[in-house]
Design a protein around this motif. Sequence first.
Motif, PDB file in Angstrom:
ATOM      1  N   PRO A  86       0.789  -1.232  -0.125  1.00 11.00           N
ATOM      2  CA  PRO A  86      -0.017   0.100  -0.016  1.00 11.00           C
ATOM      3  C   PRO A  86       0.886   1.278  -0.055  1.00 11.00           C
ATOM      4  O   PRO A  86       0.378   2.452  -0.470  1.00 11.00           O
ATOM      5  CB  PRO A  86      -0.939  -0.284   1.214  1.00 11.00           C
ATOM      6  CG  PRO A  86       0.014  -1.064   2.352  1.00 11.00           C
ATOM      7  CD  PRO A  86       0.612  -1.989   1.268  1.00 11.00           C
ATOM      8  N   PHE A  87       1.922   1.344   0.612  1.00  9.32           N
ATOM      9  CA  PHE A  87       2.927   2.400   0.611  1.00  9.32           C
ATOM     10  C   PHE A  87       3.462   2.690  -0.585  1.00  9.32           C
ATOM     11  O   PHE A  87       3.670   3.833  -1.276  1.00  9.32           O
ATOM     12  CB  PHE A  87       3.991   2.159   1.561  1.00  9.32           C
ATOM     13  CG  PHE A  87       3.684   2.062   3.200  1.00  9.32           C
ATOM     14  CD1 PHE A  87       3.523   3.418   3.904  1.00  9.32           C
ATOM     15  CD2 PHE A  87       3.236   1.016   3.713  1.00  9.32           C
ATOM     16  CE1 PHE A  87       3.357   3.271   5.027  1.00  9.32           C
ATOM     17  CE2 PHE A  87       2.650   0.769   4.829  1.00  9.32           C
ATOM     18  CZ  PHE A  87       2.795   1.981   5.769  1.00  9.32           C
ATOM     19  N   LEU A  88       3.728   1.603  -1.517  1.00  8.54           N
ATOM     20  CA  LEU A  88       4.344   1.887  -2.753  1.00  8.54           C
ATOM     21  C   LEU A  88       3.144   2.250  -3.727  1.00  8.54           C
ATOM     22  O   LEU A  88       3.360   3.049  -4.454  1.00  8.54           O
ATOM     23  CB  LEU A  88       4.991   0.470  -3.182  1.00  8.54           C
ATOM     24  CG  LEU A  88       5.712   0.660  -4.610  1.00  8.54           C
ATOM     25  CD1 LEU A  88       6.914   1.640  -4.398  1.00  8.54           C
ATOM     26  CD2 LEU A  88       6.638  -0.732  -5.076  1.00  8.54           C
ATOM     27  N   ALA A  89       2.186   1.598  -3.666  1.00 12.85           N
ATOM     28  CA  ALA A  89       0.672   2.096  -4.418  1.00 12.85           C
ATOM     29  C   ALA A  89       0.616   3.633  -4.358  1.00 12.85           C
ATOM     30  O   ALA A  89       0.336   4.328  -5.140  1.00 12.85           O
ATOM     31  CB  ALA A  89      -0.412   1.177  -4.154  1.00 12.85           C
ATOM     32  N   ILE A 140      -4.148   3.230   1.410  1.00 19.29           N
ATOM     33  CA  ILE A 140      -3.596   3.697   0.023  1.00 19.29           C
ATOM     34  C   ILE A 140      -4.205   5.281   0.021  1.00 19.29           C
ATOM     35  O   ILE A 140      -3.211   5.755   0.041  1.00 19.29           O
ATOM     36  CB  ILE A 140      -4.012   2.985  -1.008  1.00 19.29           C
ATOM     37  CG1 ILE A 140      -3.361   1.667  -1.072  1.00 19.29           C
ATOM     38  CG2 ILE A 140      -3.748   3.673  -2.320  1.00 19.29           C
ATOM     39  CD1 ILE A 140      -3.956   0.658  -2.209  1.00 19.29           C
ATOM     40  N   PRO A 141      -5.365   5.563   0.399  1.00 16.44           N
ATOM     41  CA  PRO A 141      -5.710   6.908   0.101  1.00 16.44           C
ATOM     42  C   PRO A 141      -5.029   7.928   1.258  1.00 16.44           C
ATOM     43  O   PRO A 141      -4.802   9.076   0.938  1.00 16.44           O
ATOM     44  CB  PRO A 141      -7.196   7.117   0.250  1.00 16.44           C
ATOM     45  CG  PRO A 141      -7.690   5.517   0.660  1.00 16.44           C
ATOM     46  CD  PRO A 141      -6.568   4.787   0.386  1.00 16.44           C
ATOM     47  N   ILE A 142      -5.114   7.249   2.541  1.00 20.90           N
ATOM     48  CA  ILE A 142      -4.670   8.037   3.690  1.00 20.90           C
ATOM     49  C   ILE A 142      -3.000   8.294   3.405  1.00 20.90           C
ATOM     50  O   ILE A 142      -2.599   9.649   3.516  1.00 20.90           O
ATOM     51  CB  ILE A 142      -4.748   7.414   4.860  1.00 20.90           C
ATOM     52  CG1 ILE A 142      -6.094   7.323   5.492  1.00 20.90           C
ATOM     53  CG2 ILE A 142      -4.002   7.907   5.834  1.00 20.90           C
ATOM     54  CD1 ILE A 142      -6.336   6.190   6.351  1.00 20.90           C
ATOM     55  N   ILE A 143      -2.375   7.321   3.012  1.00 20.82           N
ATOM     56  CA  ILE A 143      -0.953   7.572   2.746  1.00 20.82           C
ATOM     57  C   ILE A 143      -0.652   8.412   1.502  1.00 20.82           C
ATOM     58  O   ILE A 143       0.123   9.353   1.394  1.00 20.82           O
ATOM     59  CB  ILE A 143      -0.069   6.317   2.559  1.00 20.82           C
ATOM     60  CG1 ILE A 143      -0.508   5.336   3.849  1.00 20.82           C
ATOM     61  CG2 ILE A 143       1.314   6.288   2.114  1.00 20.82           C
ATOM     62  CD1 ILE A 143       0.151   4.003   3.396  1.00 20.82           C
ATOM     63  N   THR A 144      -1.462   8.139   0.397  1.00 18.60           N
ATOM     64  CA  THR A 144      -1.653   9.141  -0.667  1.00 18.60           C
ATOM     65  C   THR A 144      -1.540  10.713  -0.454  1.00 18.60           C
ATOM     66  O   THR A 144      -0.772  11.484  -0.932  1.00 18.60           O
ATOM     67  CB  THR A 144      -2.528   8.622  -1.754  1.00 18.60           C
ATOM     68  OG1 THR A 144      -2.517   7.426  -2.073  1.00 18.60           O
ATOM     69  CG2 THR A 144      -2.281   9.572  -2.890  1.00 18.60           C
ATOM     70  N   PHE A 145      -2.474  11.046   0.364  1.00 21.23           N
ATOM     71  CA  PHE A 145      -2.695  12.114   0.829  1.00 21.23           C
ATOM     72  C   PHE A 145      -1.586  13.055   1.550  1.00 21.23           C
ATOM     73  O   PHE A 145      -1.207  13.979   1.200  1.00 21.23           O
ATOM     74  CB  PHE A 145      -3.968  12.470   1.843  1.00 21.23           C
ATOM     75  CG  PHE A 145      -4.482  13.715   2.401  1.00 21.23           C
ATOM     76  CD1 PHE A 145      -5.040  14.519   1.421  1.00 21.23           C
ATOM     77  CD2 PHE A 145      -3.945  14.348   3.404  1.00 21.23           C
ATOM     78  CE1 PHE A 145      -5.305  16.061   1.620  1.00 21.23           C
ATOM     79  CE2 PHE A 145      -4.081  15.578   3.749  1.00 21.23           C
ATOM     80  CZ  PHE A 145      -4.958  16.495   2.869  1.00 21.23           C
TER      81      PHE A 145
END
Length: 373
Positions: free
Chosen positions: A30-33, A162-167
């Motif tokens: 999820p971190f890489l995505a 994924i959305p949390i880390i992306t933000f």
Amino acid sequence: MILDSGRWFWLATGSIAVALLYVLAPILTPFLAAAFLAYLGDPLVDRLESWKLSRTLSVVVVFVTIFLLLLLFFLFLVPVLETQTKLFINKVPNYLDWVVNVLGPYLNQKFGVDTSVLEIEQIKNVIATHWKETGGFIRNAIQTISKSGFVVLGWVANLALIPIITFYLLRDWDRMVAYIDDLLPRAIEPLMAKLARESDEVLGAFLRGQLLVMLALAVIYSIGLSLVGLEFALLIGLIAGVVSFVPYLGLIVGVAIAGIAILFQTQDVFDLFWVFAVFGVAQMIEGTILTPLLVGERIGLHPVTVIFAVLAGGQLFGFFGVLLALPVAAVLAVIMRHIHDTYKQSDIYSIDNPEPLGEIDLDDGSNEVKEQA
């Protein structure tokens, strides 16, 4: 040189990093995505900032746009693709019957081809017993992850992360890049910064440029084939668009599949003209508008490099390796280009080398021959 004196430090650091990636691959996905999505969205955030918007507001706009597009894809496009795939698989036996009944006598008469060696009935039985199950992408995915409660929790956690880390990555992307740059030893910082910029150009040329070209071609193919009246226009258009990152492969695959499908559907050879027209117009648009506008003169990853990197990453690290493959390939491509340039400027390659080995061997040999004569 620091790099020479500290080579064991860098070797140990690289080894530990690779080992950690291998061990932690399941939880790093999820971190890489998220990093992949943030990398794609950061230029848009910077563009909005140049329009006098705050960083946080720019991130919110880009973040919402990215995940709305992903949501629309999974809510609308995936079910349509699943439906078209099921219809296509259900019609494959009819296509095989058409080959036997229509093309069979012609091939036998003109070329002496016996279609019985194809074992059409056995192929149809395999399709009936196995392939129909592959059409239910969503159902199969749900059945797979529902076999274990821990698997379900893992999938839910990854999708939520994924959305949390992306933000947060989008918000702090520039600060993280500056922080990493500040940690580099000052002696190698200029070289590392140069390699990082070139890697960004190579990877960006493919991800931000070529992927947009592929998406645009998939849309053009799908719309054009639907106007022609092809039943599986979206499925074939998407396949042709996805494989178009290899030059001419999307054109060849698309024309072949669409041509065969239109012949099976209408059994009119003249309909092939419209298929050729769709792909011809699409190639014209790609060459004159899409590639110059979206990719330009930037040098991205070679298509063969992309294929090998994705397959190798998947073999070594699974889905995590697939996500990691392109960034690693971009960095390696830049490093190999730097090594190549350094070698071309070195004394080993230079013609000014005071002791060219080839000439010394030839002279020694000629002198011995003269002395013996």
